[in-house]
Motif scaffolding. Structure first.
Motif, PDB file in Angstrom:
ATOM      1  N   HIS A 237       0.932  -1.214  -0.075  1.00 26.57           N
ATOM      2  CA  HIS A 237      -0.095   0.069  -0.123  1.00 26.57           C
ATOM      3  C   HIS A 237       1.056   1.447  -0.172  1.00 26.57           C
ATOM      4  O   HIS A 237       2.106   1.313   0.430  1.00 26.57           O
ATOM      5  CB  HIS A 237      -0.821   0.064   1.090  1.00 26.57           C
ATOM      6  N   ALA A 238       0.285   2.169  -0.584  1.00 22.04           N
ATOM      7  CA  ALA A 238       1.026   3.697  -0.466  1.00 22.04           C
ATOM      8  C   ALA A 238       1.368   3.969   0.918  1.00 22.04           C
ATOM      9  O   ALA A 238       0.554   3.728   1.980  1.00 22.04           O
ATOM     10  CB  ALA A 238       0.085   4.700  -0.990  1.00 22.04           C
ATOM     11  N   PHE A 239       2.766   4.538   0.983  1.00 19.28           N
ATOM     12  CA  PHE A 239       2.997   4.607   2.486  1.00 19.28           C
ATOM     13  C   PHE A 239       3.972   5.765   2.680  1.00 19.28           C
ATOM     14  O   PHE A 239       4.205   6.465   1.726  1.00 19.28           O
ATOM     15  CB  PHE A 239       3.770   3.562   3.042  1.00 19.28           C
ATOM     16  N   LEU A 240       3.902   6.421   3.913  1.00 20.43           N
ATOM     17  CA  LEU A 240       5.382   7.454   4.340  1.00 20.43           C
ATOM     18  C   LEU A 240       6.140   6.888   5.217  1.00 20.43           C
ATOM     19  O   LEU A 240       5.291   6.105   6.354  1.00 20.43           O
ATOM     20  CB  LEU A 240       4.623   8.734   4.614  1.00 20.43           C
ATOM     21  N   GLU A 241       7.096   7.349   5.372  1.00 20.31           N
ATOM     22  CA  GLU A 241       7.828   6.788   6.631  1.00 20.31           C
ATOM     23  C   GLU A 241       8.617   8.331   7.450  1.00 20.31           C
ATOM     24  O   GLU A 241       9.122   9.021   6.626  1.00 20.31           O
ATOM     25  CB  GLU A 241       9.186   6.143   6.241  1.00 20.31           C
ATOM     26  N   VAL A 242       8.013   8.370   8.712  1.00 24.15           N
ATOM     27  CA  VAL A 242       8.589   9.480   9.469  1.00 24.15           C
ATOM     28  C   VAL A 242       8.937   8.982  10.761  1.00 24.15           C
ATOM     29  O   VAL A 242       8.256   8.324  11.525  1.00 24.15           O
ATOM     30  CB  VAL A 242       7.253  10.529   9.542  1.00 24.15           C
ATOM     31  N   ASN A 243       9.947   9.500  11.479  1.00 21.91           N
ATOM     32  CA  ASN A 243      10.640   9.350  12.496  1.00 21.91           C
ATOM     33  C   ASN A 243      10.469   7.783  12.951  1.00 21.91           C
ATOM     34  O   ASN A 243      10.082   7.692  14.088  1.00 21.91           O
ATOM     35  CB  ASN A 243       9.898  10.176  13.693  1.00 21.91           C
ATOM     36  N   GLY A 244      10.790   6.931  12.017  1.00 18.33           N
ATOM     37  CA  GLY A 244      10.843   5.484  12.535  1.00 18.33           C
ATOM     38  C   GLY A 244       9.554   4.779  12.424  1.00 18.33           C
ATOM     39  O   GLY A 244       9.189   3.786  12.778  1.00 18.33           O
ATOM     40  N   MET A 245       8.544   5.605  12.014  1.00 20.94           N
ATOM     41  CA  MET A 245       7.162   5.149  11.969  1.00 20.94           C
ATOM     42  C   MET A 245       6.779   4.979  10.431  1.00 20.94           C
ATOM     43  O   MET A 245       7.036   5.998   9.522  1.00 20.94           O
ATOM     44  CB  MET A 245       5.991   6.128  12.467  1.00 20.94           C
ATOM     45  N   ARG A 246       5.927   3.905  10.144  1.00 25.11           N
ATOM     46  CA  ARG A 246       5.491   3.823   8.724  1.00 25.11           C
ATOM     47  C   ARG A 246       3.876   4.253   8.674  1.00 25.11           C
ATOM     48  O   ARG A 246       3.297   3.449   9.526  1.00 25.11           O
ATOM     49  CB  ARG A 246       5.734   2.501   8.267  1.00 25.11           C
ATOM     50  N   LEU A 247       3.604   4.751   7.872  1.00 26.64           N
ATOM     51  CA  LEU A 247       2.185   5.407   7.670  1.00 26.64           C
ATOM     52  C   LEU A 247       1.455   4.609   6.553  1.00 26.64           C
ATOM     53  O   LEU A 247       1.966   4.966   5.478  1.00 26.64           O
ATOM     54  CB  LEU A 247       1.847   6.802   7.781  1.00 26.64           C
ATOM     55  N   GLU A 248       0.580   3.599   6.340  1.00 31.74           N
ATOM     56  CA  GLU A 248       0.099   3.200   5.219  1.00 31.74           C
ATOM     57  C   GLU A 248      -1.407   3.795   4.845  1.00 31.74           C
ATOM     58  O   GLU A 248      -2.044   3.650   5.810  1.00 31.74           O
ATOM     59  CB  GLU A 248       0.032   1.420   5.326  1.00 31.74           C
ATOM     60  N   PHE A 249      -1.593   3.915   3.713  1.00 32.25           N
ATOM     61  CA  PHE A 249      -2.968   4.535   3.383  1.00 32.25           C
ATOM     62  C   PHE A 249      -4.016   3.587   2.553  1.00 32.25           C
ATOM     63  O   PHE A 249      -3.400   3.117   1.557  1.00 32.25           O
ATOM     64  CB  PHE A 249      -2.715   5.939   2.666  1.00 32.25           C
ATOM     65  N   ARG A 250      -4.954   3.539   2.856  1.00 31.96           N
ATOM     66  CA  ARG A 250      -6.125   2.710   2.157  1.00 31.96           C
ATOM     67  C   ARG A 250      -7.316   3.729   2.186  1.00 31.96           C
ATOM     68  O   ARG A 250      -7.684   4.481   2.893  1.00 31.96           O
ATOM     69  CB  ARG A 250      -6.353   1.521   2.677  1.00 31.96           C
ATOM     70  N   ARG A 251      -8.329   3.115   1.246  1.00 30.82           N
ATOM     71  CA  ARG A 251      -9.675   3.691   1.235  1.00 30.82           C
ATOM     72  C   ARG A 251      -9.659   5.312   1.193  1.00 30.82           C
ATOM     73  O   ARG A 251     -10.383   5.928   1.773  1.00 30.82           O
ATOM     74  CB  ARG A 251     -10.512   3.200   2.526  1.00 30.82           C
ATOM     75  N   VAL A 252      -9.077   5.741   0.152  1.00 31.14           N
ATOM     76  CA  VAL A 252      -9.046   7.205  -0.019  1.00 31.14           C
ATOM     77  C   VAL A 252     -10.444   7.774  -0.795  1.00 31.14           C
ATOM     78  O   VAL A 252     -10.789   7.056  -1.706  1.00 31.14           O
ATOM     79  CB  VAL A 252      -7.748   7.458  -0.704  1.00 31.14           C
ATOM     80  N   SER A 253     -10.433   8.832  -0.374  1.00 30.27           N
ATOM     81  CA  SER A 253     -11.684   9.708  -1.044  1.00 30.27           C
ATOM     82  C   SER A 253     -11.362  11.098  -1.151  1.00 30.27           C
ATOM     83  O   SER A 253     -10.475  11.528  -0.692  1.00 30.27           O
ATOM     84  CB  SER A 253     -12.982   9.785  -0.163  1.00 30.27           C
TER      85      SER A 253
END
Length: 234
Positions: A191-207
């Motif tokens: 899934h689309a993601f960003l990595e910030v300060n040792g954390m990974r943010l994965e994005f789903r169900r976008v509107s």
């Protein structure tokens, strides 16, 4: 026989058996794709809605094997067709049923049907599967003659998981972020993601709304993330 490695295709054999009034086998992993096992069944056709593995010549050379590819071939030969189409700005495509051969996506074409590319990857795959079932039924009943592809091939490159990073999107363009998130929103895809300060943010169900993008976000430590080696083909 159906070859499909995707979870949303688990019931396609049952549905096709009812539509065609005949027995339909499904193979869901490459270990099951053995020439000896297929010979025992001796299928009239082998249809391939979603398959990310090599099909040996001992199979496609012996039984008519029909691949479904989400581009208007010979445009878009290669991996990750859905994601490449969306990134190239396409909002519609042709779903192509073609004969499997040695060269990738270069076989003769049985049928083409239009397919809309709006929505998430999962929604698009579900639309494609409904269309694939109808195309399979038509091929079995009508036995259309496969015809050679015409035109100059345009090749697509299979994407890597690293390309799911939203930081690679065009700066300041919400539409690019929207497309990146939706085109990767299906089971089995990084899934689309960003990595910030040792954390990974994965994005789903976008509107997409007038004041910005809204999406579900899963947050985890980058130390626990196991990234697949390669993005699966669509």
């Amino acid at each position: 026989m159906i070859l499909s490695s995707k979870p949303w295709n688990s019931s396609i054999a049952e549905r096709l058996a009812r539509r065609l009034d005949r027995h339909v086998e499904i193979v869901s992993c490459p270990e099951q794709l053995r020439t000896e096992s297929i010979a025992e069944i001796n299928p009239q056709w082998i249809f391939v809605p979603h398959w990310s593995y090599l099909i040996p010549e001992s199979v496609w050379g012996r039984w008519p094997t029909v691949i479904f590819h989400m581009t208007d071939l010979p445009y878009g030969r290669g991996g990750s067709p859905l994601q490449n189409l969306i990134q190239h700005g396409h909002v519609t495509t042709m779903l192509t049923a073609l004969r499997c051969c040695k060269e990738l996506d270069a076989g003769d074409v049985y049928l083409k049907e239009p397919l809309d590319l709006h929505g998430s990857a999962e929604e698009i795959f579900l639309k494609a599967d409904k269309l694939i079932e109808k195309m399979i039924e038509r091929i079995v009943h009508e036995r259309p003659k496969a015809k050679p592809q015409h035109g100059n091939p345009v090749l697509f490159t299979r994407r890597t998981p690293a390309q799911s990073n939203l930081s690679l999107c065009t700066e300041g363009e919400l539409s690019a972020w929207y497309d990146q998130i939706r085109m990767l929103d299906a089971a089995g895809y990084p899934h689309a993601f960003l990595e910030v300060n040792g954390m990974r943010l994965e994005f789903r169900r976008v509107s997409q709304r007038s004041d910005g993008l809204y999406a579900d976000v899963r947050i985890s430590s980058t130390a626990t993330v196991q990234t697949p080696k390669q993005e699966p083909s669509s």
